[in-house]
Design a protein around this motif. Structure first.
Motif: not given
Length: 831
Positions: A781-804
């Motif tokens: 996974m690239k850095g941009e997707a990882m940063m979005k995951k970090r930020h969503l977690e800071i915003l209070g989300y539990h982040v689940l990802q479905i890779p293509h």
């Protein structure tokens, strides 16, 4: 002042001893103020003219021309005058009597007066100078080298001999005005050792020279461009000298400098801003075709709408006065400006059409490309251009020329491929470099799509050509044993053919040449990995180790490109903290020297890697910096301007979320709302499929919200809320889907305001990750997707990802399998 220069020229040529008698004929020549007066003196005194008189007369003829604006020069009058022929005959007869300086001065002057290179006088002067070469002073040698360059003799044995002399006597040169013309004359023949010695010498002499002699740093930049070598400290020094002289530069010099910077991909915002201001000042004075063409080429692409419209109006008024090359320059600038002035486009097309017979093959290709991209509607000119392209293609023997002609031909509409073109391409492929081969791959793809028989099957002629392309590409890579050559050839490669056929091979080649990666080229390897999105831990670790061990040798501006692949590709090398800390400590003292837009890009790259140096953040998020950034962005192309503004927003968001202690305000609310209005919010078929199945898995379509806009304007594909018992909580308002007239399904972007969760409930963000979220060759996974995951977690989300690659796998080939996958993803992966 010019008359004093003329007097010095004549005096230098005549007085070789301390005491000389008065020369009345010389006095008559010195009293002349125009060409016809010189010719009158020559005509009345043919029998009395000595070698010094001839040298002085020809020197004056060039002096008079040089003093005039280009459009008022009268070369044709001089060349056709019978007394000019007399001077040439006398000069040729008296060459043996000339001293060394006079031989070269005479050659320089007659070339400036447009005497043909094959003229017997020019040939005799070159031969005489060659015979005396070893005894020339370095000043004389420098001017002679310029004369040879004017005759396109940069690769001649004679220039090789000059290169050897320069290598032996470099220490004796103490004037930048002597060194820099030599550098751009011998550039094609210098070894790496001589290159380094020349750059070191130039660096020293630039410090000692008069800073107002701006042609010296300009020539050094030209030398760097010609040898394709970026010496950052020297380039920065040259730029500072040029920046000091902007107020003294005319449109032509600015055009040359900006062209050099563009070809080197060197973008100094301070110079561009100062150049833009200077060019705006010159607009009212640029009324002749030659000056206006240079001004138009420099100012047009970076001017605002009002100035652009004024430039286009002036171009229309001057169009009939433009010569063939000026017209070509204007049209290419119009293409760069994305001009949509139909009246100007049609007028320039007519001027080009009238001059088509005067253009060389490459120029015909450039004209064709520009008119196509300007959407010119003139079938007659395109018909003529196509005929000329085909004619030149059949006769060309240069691979780069055949490639360009073929590429441009493929841009023209044609239902039937000329068999002569196909055979010409086939014959040329074995001689091509990787860039050319990649161009042909794009061309063949166009031919296949345009061929009427393509609907049924791919014709064998194309299959054979593609097979040859693949073989030549692989053979080319296997033969290359020098890393710098490989990097030069693959630097700009992209496209489907390259990705499928050569990308993997190119990485194998880079790993084969791993030991050649040093601090001098690690930057280029990093750029290539970033551009191709290719994850290769071995190469990345080599870059990191070379950088850490040689940081003191690396220019601070190179740190951005060096660390970028680690951030973009989301890779921490074994000494990750040491690597990033070394980069940060190295560039931090120079943060005020970065172009504002480059500092934004650098800070964003660090944010991707989860590094937020306080000095950098404080530098960017202050009013003075942001005002400077705004003014600089006005000089950049629209695409780059938009990209920098987006990166600033993303950096602002990252700092607000991850470093609240810096107390940087979020000031992109309005910008994000404007982006949201322009954004294409259509749902892909896969997202529609997932949404439907989520309804089945969760017990209702209203249990999953689609296209949710979070605080700080992230978009989450699907949002759902589970209570403390992991039971879905339905939304009071389900996602509202709309179907547009063309059949696309859109969701309505909602507010970023969120309702409070019941005690113990969890807010889930479920994102589908397409191939853009992963490195090209792996599931990393690239850095941009990882940063979005970090930020969503800071915003209070539990982040689940479905890779293509999981959703589209063979294991999930039935509806029940997909539903089971979603069920496990939602209920089993939660902590």
């Amino acid at each position: 002042m010019s008359w004093l220069q003329s007097l010095r020229v004549c005096s230098r040529r005549l007085f070789h001893s301390r005491v000389v008698s008065r020369d009345q004929l010389l006095d008559q020549l010195q009293a002349c103020s125009a060409e016809d007066q010189v010719f009158d003196v020559v005509g009345r005194n043919k029998a009395k003219l000595s070698v010094n008189h001839v040298s002085c007369a020809i020197g004056l003829l060039w002096q008079f021309q040089r003093e005039r604006p280009q459009m008022l020069r009268t070369f044709e009058f001089v060349q056709n005058h019978p007394q000019f022929l007399t001077l040439r005959v006398l000069a040729e007869n008296k060459i043996s009597l000339m001293d060394d300086g006079s031989v070269v001065e005479m050659l320089y002057d007659v070339l400036r007066l447009k005497v043909e290179h094959h003229d017997s006088l020019v040939q005799q002067l070159v031969t005489e100078a060659w015979n005396r070469l070893e005894r020339f002073q370095m000043t004389t040698l420098s001017k002679f080298a310029v004369c040879l360059s004017d005759q396109f003799l940069q690769h001649s044995p004679l220039m090789g001999q000059i290169t050897q002399i320069v290598s032996q006597r470099l220490d004796s040169i103490q004037d930048a005005r002597v060194l820099t013309p030599l550098m751009i004359s011998i550039f094609a023949l210098v070894s790496p050792q001589l290159r380094d010695a020349l750059l070191k010498k130039a660096d020293t002499l630039l410090d000692k020279m008069d800073p107002f002699h701006f042609n010296n740093p300009r020539r050094v930049v030209q030398f760097l461009r010609n040898i394709r070598y970026i010496h950052r400290p020297l380039l920065e020094k040259c730029n500072q000298l040029l920046l000091q002289n902007v107020a003294r530069l005319d449109a032509e010099h600015i055009s040359i400098i900006l062209g050099l910077y563009q070809s080197m991909q060197y973008n100094n915002c301070d110079f561009r801003l100062a150049a833009k201001q200077r060019l705006v000042e010159l607009v009212d004075m640029s009324t002749d075709p030659a000056t206006f063409t240079k001004l138009f080429a420099s100012l047009g692409p970076m001017a605002g709408q009002g100035v652009r419209e004024g430039l286009e109006s002036t171009a229309l008024l001057l169009a009939d006065e433009l010569n063939s090359h000026q017209a070509l320059g204007v049209v290419e600038t119009m293409e760069e400006m994305q001009c949509r002035n139909l009246q100007l486009i049609n007028k320039m097309a007519a001027i080009l059409f009238k001059n088509l017979e005067t253009y060389r093959p490459v120029e015909i290709a450039r004209i064709t490309q520009s008119l196509i991209l300007l959407h010119c509607q003139n079938p007659e000119i395109f018909s003529r251009l196509k005929a000329k392209l085909l004619h030149f293609l059949q006769g060309s023997v240069y691979p780069y020329e055949v490639t360009m002609l073929t590429r441009v031909l493929s841009m023209l509409p044609s239902r039937h491929l000329d068999e002569g073109v196909l055979s010409r391409v086939e014959a040329m492929l074995p001689q091509c470099n990787l860039n050319d081969l990649n161009t042909y791959a794009v061309v063949v793809a166009k031919w296949i799509r345009n061929d009427p028989s393509y609907r049924h099957n791919t014709p064998s002629k194309y299959v054979r050509l593609l097979q040859t392309l693949n073989r030549c590409g692989r053979e080319r890579l296997h033969k290359l044993d020098h890393l710098d050559v490989v990097l030069e050839e693959v630097k700009y490669l992209s496209g489907e053919w390259f990705d499928e056929m050569l990308l993997e091979e190119s990485m194998v080649t880079l790993q084969r040449l791993l030991d050649q990666i040093s601090w001098t080229n690690a930057h280029d390897v990093a750029v290539y990995l970033t551009r191709t999105n290719y994850f290769c831990a071995v190469l990345l670790e080599r870059i990191a180790s070379m950088t850490i061990g040689n940081m003191d040798k690396i220019h601070y501006s190179a740190t951005y490109a060096t660390l970028l692949p680690f951030a973009v590709l989301n890779y921490d090398p074994p000494m990750a903290e040491e690597f990033f800390d070394a980069c940060i400590q190295h560039f931090t003292p120079y943060i005020s020297s970065f172009d504002p837009h480059m500092l934004v890009l650098l800070a964003y790259a660090l944010a991707l890697a989860d590094y937020f140096p306080e000095e950098v953040v404080r530098e960017i998020f202050n009013v003075d910096f942001l005002a400077k950034l705004d003014s600089h962005l006005e000089t950049l192309p629209d695409a780059l301007n938009m990209r920098i503004r987006l990166r600033l927003m993303e950096l602002n968001r990252a700092v607000c979320l991850e470093c609240p202690e810096f107390q940087v305000p979020w000031f992109h609310e309005r910008y994000c709302k404007q982006l949201q209005k322009r954004a294409n919010s259509s749902i892909s078929p896969i997202q529609q499929q997932i949404h439907k199945m989520l309804g089945d898995v969760l017990g209702g379509i209203n249990c999953a919200k689609v296209g949710v806009l979070t605080p700080y304007f992230y978009t989450v594909d699907f949002e759902l809320v589970l209570d403390r018992h992991l039971q879905p909580i339905p939304y009071s308002e389900p996602s509202r889907l709309q179907i547009t007239e063309n059949g696309n399904v859109h969701w309505e972007s909602g507010s970023t305001e969120r309702t409070e969760l019941p005690p113990g409930a969890r807010r889930i963000a479920l994102d589908f990750l397409d191939s853009k979220s992963f490195c090209k060759n792996s599931r990393h996974m690239k850095g941009e997707a990882m940063m979005k995951k970090r930020h969503l977690e800071i915003l209070g989300y539990h982040v689940l990802q479905i890779p293509h690659f999981e959703w589209n796998s063979m294991e999930l080939s039935t509806e029940d399998a997909w539903k089971e996958y979603l069920r496990k993803k939602i209920f089993a992966e939660l902590p």
